[in-house]
Design a protein around this motif. Structure first.
Motif, PDB file in Angstrom:
ATOM      1  N   CYS A   1       0.845  -1.186   0.000  1.00  0.00           N
ATOM      2  CA  CYS A   1       0.000   0.000   0.000  1.00  0.00           C
ATOM      3  C   CYS A   1       0.888   1.247   0.000  1.00  0.00           C
TER       4      CYS A   1
ATOM      5  N   CYS B   1       0.242   3.987   1.340  1.00  0.00           N
ATOM      6  CA  CYS B   1       0.051   4.785   2.560  1.00  0.00           C
ATOM      7  C   CYS B   1       1.334   4.726   3.394  1.00  0.00           C
TER       8      CYS B   1
ATOM      9  N   VAL C   1      -6.666  -5.065  -1.249  1.00  0.00           N
ATOM     10  CA  VAL C   1      -7.042  -4.381  -0.018  1.00  0.00           C
ATOM     11  C   VAL C   1      -5.843  -4.325   0.915  1.00  0.00           C
ATOM     12  N   CYS C   2      -5.559  -3.126   1.421  1.00  0.00           N
ATOM     13  CA  CYS C   2      -4.473  -2.933   2.368  1.00  0.00           C
ATOM     14  C   CYS C   2      -4.856  -3.577   3.699  1.00  0.00           C
TER      15      CYS C   2
ATOM     16  N   CYS D   1      -4.681  -0.146   6.457  1.00  0.00           N
ATOM     17  CA  CYS D   1      -5.614   0.983   6.389  1.00  0.00           C
ATOM     18  C   CYS D   1      -6.960   0.616   5.769  1.00  0.00           C
ATOM     19  N   ASN D   2      -7.102  -0.597   5.244  1.00  0.00           N
ATOM     20  CA  ASN D   2      -8.356  -1.114   4.693  1.00  0.00           C
ATOM     21  C   ASN D   2      -8.828  -0.351   3.453  1.00  0.00           C
ATOM     22  N   LEU D   3      -7.892   0.207   2.688  1.00  0.00           N
ATOM     23  CA  LEU D   3      -8.239   0.831   1.418  1.00  0.00           C
ATOM     24  C   LEU D   3      -8.224  -0.236   0.326  1.00  0.00           C
TER      25      LEU D   3
ATOM     26  N   LEU E   1      -3.386   6.382  -4.359  1.00  0.00           N
ATOM     27  CA  LEU E   1      -4.296   6.692  -3.253  1.00  0.00           C
ATOM     28  C   LEU E   1      -5.551   7.410  -3.749  1.00  0.00           C
TER      29      LEU E   1
ATOM     30  N   ALA F   1      -8.103   4.791  -4.741  1.00  0.00           N
ATOM     31  CA  ALA F   1      -8.522   3.842  -3.711  1.00  0.00           C
ATOM     32  C   ALA F   1      -9.844   4.267  -3.081  1.00  0.00           C
ATOM     33  N   SER F   2     -10.556   3.273  -2.553  1.00  0.00           N
ATOM     34  CA  SER F   2     -11.797   3.540  -1.826  1.00  0.00           C
ATOM     35  C   SER F   2     -11.814   2.682  -0.560  1.00  0.00           C
ATOM     36  N   PRO F   3     -12.531   3.110   0.459  1.00  0.00           N
ATOM     37  CA  PRO F   3     -12.586   2.318   1.693  1.00  0.00           C
ATOM     38  C   PRO F   3     -13.232   0.963   1.430  1.00  0.00           C
TER      39      PRO F   3
END
Length: 67
Positions: free
Chosen positions: A13, A15, A33-34, A37-39, A52, A55-57
């Protein structure tokens, strides 16, 4: 979707935590999926889009249970 396991080991990721990624599906589309951070990062034409801004949650309810 099945990315090459070696590629999945290399990707992280973007992040600040640089956590590993896992493969999943979101709204019927493949994502990475990270684990920190769950992105969810989209995979388009078998190419991960590790931006980033793209990316989406990832929904908590869809996340696998941690043991």
């Amino acid at each position: 979707m099945s990315l090459d396991p070696l590629l999945l080991e290399i990707l992280a990721c973007p992040c600040p935590q640089h956590a590993p990624l896992r493969q999943d599906m979101l709204a019927g589309a493949p994502v990475l999926v990270c684990t920190a951070c769950n992105l969810a990062f989209p995979v388009r034409d078998d190419i991960p889009v590790m931006l980033l801004d793209e990316a989406s949650p990832f929904p908590e309810a869809a996340a696998p249970a941690k043991s």
